[in-house]
Design a protein around this motif. Sequence first.
Motif, mmCIF file in Angstrom:
data_model
loop_
_atom_site.group_PDB
_atom_site.id
_atom_site.type_symbol
_atom_site.label_atom_id
_atom_site.label_comp_id
_atom_site.label_asym_id
_atom_site.label_seq_id
_atom_site.Cartn_x
_atom_site.Cartn_y
_atom_site.Cartn_z
ATOM 1 N N ASP A 44 -5.049 16.836 3.195
ATOM 2 C CA ASP A 44 -5.111 18.208 2.668
ATOM 3 C C ASP A 44 -3.725 18.842 2.579
ATOM 4 N N LYS A 45 -2.901 18.621 3.608
ATOM 5 C CA LYS A 45 -1.563 19.216 3.596
ATOM 6 C C LYS A 45 -0.665 18.538 2.564
ATOM 7 N N ILE A 46 -0.865 17.245 2.354
ATOM 8 C CA ILE A 46 -0.081 16.536 1.335
ATOM 9 C C ILE A 46 -0.423 17.084 -0.051
ATOM 10 N N LYS A 47 -1.720 17.301 -0.293
ATOM 11 C CA LYS A 47 -2.144 17.883 -1.573
ATOM 12 C C LYS A 47 -1.602 19.304 -1.726
ATOM 13 N N ALA A 48 -1.689 20.064 -0.632
ATOM 14 C CA ALA A 48 -1.220 21.458 -0.689
ATOM 15 C C ALA A 48 0.275 21.532 -0.966
ATOM 16 N N ALA A 49 0.995 20.486 -0.560
ATOM 17 C CA ALA A 49 2.444 20.436 -0.826
ATOM 18 C C ALA A 49 2.747 20.048 -2.265
ATOM 19 N N GLY A 50 1.689 19.781 -3.049
ATOM 20 C CA GLY A 50 1.870 19.502 -4.478
ATOM 21 C C GLY A 50 1.991 18.036 -4.826
ATOM 22 N N TYR A 51 1.585 17.138 -3.917
ATOM 23 C CA TYR A 51 1.729 15.708 -4.179
ATOM 24 C C TYR A 51 0.398 15.066 -4.547
ATOM 25 N N ASP A 52 0.479 14.122 -5.464
ATOM 26 C CA ASP A 52 -0.673 13.325 -5.877
ATOM 27 C C ASP A 52 -0.903 12.253 -4.813
ATOM 28 N N VAL A 53 -2.124 12.187 -4.245
ATOM 29 C CA VAL A 53 -2.393 11.229 -3.157
ATOM 30 C C VAL A 53 -2.893 9.879 -3.667
ATOM 31 N N THR A 54 -2.911 9.689 -4.990
ATOM 32 C CA THR A 54 -3.312 8.387 -5.535
ATOM 33 C C THR A 54 -2.496 7.281 -4.868
ATOM 34 N N THR A 55 -3.184 6.250 -4.391
ATOM 35 C CA THR A 55 -2.559 5.198 -3.585
ATOM 36 C C THR A 55 -2.624 3.849 -4.296
ATOM 37 N N PRO A 56 -1.531 3.426 -4.948
ATOM 38 C CA PRO A 56 -1.517 2.109 -5.584
ATOM 39 C C PRO A 56 -1.594 0.988 -4.535
ATOM 40 N N ILE B 189 0.879 -1.178 0.000
ATOM 41 C CA ILE B 189 0.000 0.000 0.000
ATOM 42 C C ILE B 189 0.913 1.224 0.000
ATOM 43 N N HIS B 190 0.917 1.949 -1.120
ATOM 44 C CA HIS B 190 1.840 3.074 -1.294
ATOM 45 C C HIS B 190 1.022 4.361 -1.348
ATOM 46 N N VAL B 191 1.010 5.116 -0.242
ATOM 47 C CA VAL B 191 0.156 6.307 -0.142
ATOM 48 C C VAL B 191 0.789 7.471 -0.888
ATOM 49 N N GLY B 192 0.194 7.818 -2.010
ATOM 50 C CA GLY B 192 0.668 8.950 -2.804
ATOM 51 C C GLY B 192 1.842 8.596 -3.699
ATOM 52 N N LEU B 193 2.166 9.526 -4.606
ATOM 53 C CA LEU B 193 3.256 9.352 -5.555
ATOM 54 C C LEU B 193 4.401 10.294 -5.183
ATOM 55 N N ASP B 194 5.597 9.731 -5.048
ATOM 56 C CA ASP B 194 6.790 10.499 -4.670
ATOM 57 C C ASP B 194 6.684 11.108 -3.278
ATOM 58 N N THR B 195 5.758 10.605 -2.443
ATOM 59 C CA THR B 195 5.575 11.157 -1.102
ATOM 60 C C THR B 195 6.729 10.799 -0.162
ATOM 61 N N VAL B 196 7.627 9.922 -0.601
ATOM 62 C CA VAL B 196 8.824 9.651 0.195
ATOM 63 C C VAL B 196 9.609 10.937 0.427
ATOM 64 N N ASN B 197 9.478 11.898 -0.519
ATOM 65 C CA ASN B 197 10.214 13.155 -0.408
ATOM 66 C C ASN B 197 9.744 14.012 0.767
ATOM 67 N N LEU B 198 8.555 13.695 1.307
ATOM 68 C CA LEU B 198 8.065 14.431 2.474
ATOM 69 C C LEU B 198 8.785 14.009 3.752
ATOM 70 N N GLU B 199 9.519 12.888 3.669
ATOM 71 C CA GLU B 199 10.329 12.391 4.790
ATOM 72 C C GLU B 199 9.512 12.215 6.063
#
Length: 630
Positions: free
Chosen positions: A588-600, A552-562
């Motif tokens: 909401d904050k993840i989206k506001a940071a510019g990340y796609d929250v689509t979860t594969p 379950i991978h929450v969002g795309l490239d969200t690893v960059n949020l550390e």
Amino acid sequence: MDAQKVAEQILKKVGGPENVHSLVHCMTRLRFTLNDESIVDDEEVKKTQGVLDVMKKNGQYQIIIGNEVGAVYKELNNLGNFGSSDDQPPENKKKQNIFSRVLDVIAGCMAPVIPALIGAAMIKVLLIVLPMIGLLSETSQTYQLLTVIGDGAFYFMPVLIGMSAAKKFGTNQYYAASIALILLHPDFISFMGDASKAGETVRFFNLIPVTDATYAYSVIPIILSVWLLSYIEPLVDKITPAITKNFLKPMLVLLITVPIVMVIVGPIGAIIGEGLSDVVFMIHDYLGFIAVGLIAGVFPFIVITGMHHAFTPVKLSAIAQTGYEAFISIAELCSNMAQGAASLAVSIKSKNKDLKQTAGSSAFSALLAGITEPALYGVTLRLKKPMLGACIGAAAGGLVGGLFQLKSFGVATPAIVTIPQYIEDDRAITLLYVIITMLVTIVISFIATYIIGFEDIPSNDGEEEENDENKEQHTKYALNTGIKIGSPAEGCVISLKEVNDQTFSNELLGKGIAVVPDKGEIVAPFDGRIDVFFETGHAIGLKSESGVELLIHVGLDTVNLEGKYFTPKKEAGEMVKKGETLLAFDIDKIKAAGYDVTTPIIVTNSNEFMDIVGQEKEKVEKLESILTIV
């Protein structure tokens, strides 16, 4: 996998420790920030045992490893102790040139809109087929209603693209949609048209001229308009007093943005769009049918660079102006057929059982449905020589299609099932022409690939013993009547093909589905164990009691949020019950940071099962079935 050996090979091929600025990893990828990417040979890196693919994204050199990424990362740090850094080397910043950014923006804005356009295009295909076979009269009310349904998404496409662009630029989607709707307002169109016919110029405050332009079916004007909006909205937000923000800010945003769009940005966008179309038409007019063959032959490389998205506005503009497009669409059709035929040749000639299966399914999807990513990335590009065979066949087919002066009257994905969009109402023989074009492409691509050959992929050492050892387990899975996997989140369920990340959309990590969550909570979809809970909280690896291994991978490239905005509720190694909360996150904050929250949601041991079937749904509740595993 020998993680130490893989790490040594990777480090050597990326230019050694001195070329590594920083290194992090997520659930599947090593994410290098390199001092100089130009010295790295991507193909050599891909040849490394254990490497699935390479991607360059967001200034990172990403090497896709899969489940063993943690072990390889550990060995790499043993070799170089790279750690991580928030600072991007200046060289990488320079390499994100304006051309790449423009392509990225067009691709990012168009991709989410494509399903709606394909749906409308397929209705247009029906409007060709049904009257042809006598099931529907062109004078009937049903035909007129279906025409409206088929035209709606195209006419109001700026609205769809505006909302998509707002997400891309991180601004308000409803402001963006409002701007598009204003440009398409019947009174505005009529007002501008009447003034133009009378030879008059519409002016703001009797001073500033407003240029008459056509915005229906357009792409570039609304993208530029939303880009402008992304700067105006935060500026207005800063200058608006808090007590008046709820009414004054929206008014000022529209009052400032829309006139600038009408006077400057919209007309410039229209001119750029028309310019692109003119350039394409000029090439076609100058070279004739040869141009179709040339573009068909190189189209796979255009797809690889992402430039094919730049052609979408051109195709739509041509269809809006003349009712058809006779260049890019024909080349794309031949390219799709060629990829399928080349993959079919690989499937027949290869002695590797896994490659035969991969190539066969890739050929089917490319030929029948026009979905070429599996064939392109998994077969022809991977083996290299089949790409040459596909290019030869596509060029030959393009020449034939160009000679026949084929036209496309829609933008549905070019494939066997969409043949009707190439048939002219008053020229039934065009059906024969398009069939001949496709057959020429398929036959030549197949023969060229088969004769040229390719370096077959050898079976993995010990594969037979592994199969013998797991035969009993595989049989157990194959005989079950279907393992149901519930959704770990509330939201909308989409196909992996729609995920804006090639690692997931090309099923490099396994088959599955994706959820676009409405709320920031992930629950356990079954009883089982947490094998991996990534330290940044954005990804979880689970194993069910029935043996299903799920990522379950929450969002795309969200690893960059550390880890920012993620709150794990469980730990690796814990046993969990179906429905227990595993993770909370601030959506909401993840989206506001510019990340796609689509979860594969990926079944990482997909090869141990007969089939994995996803169920796309517009709305899904937690634990509602979304995957069936046989």
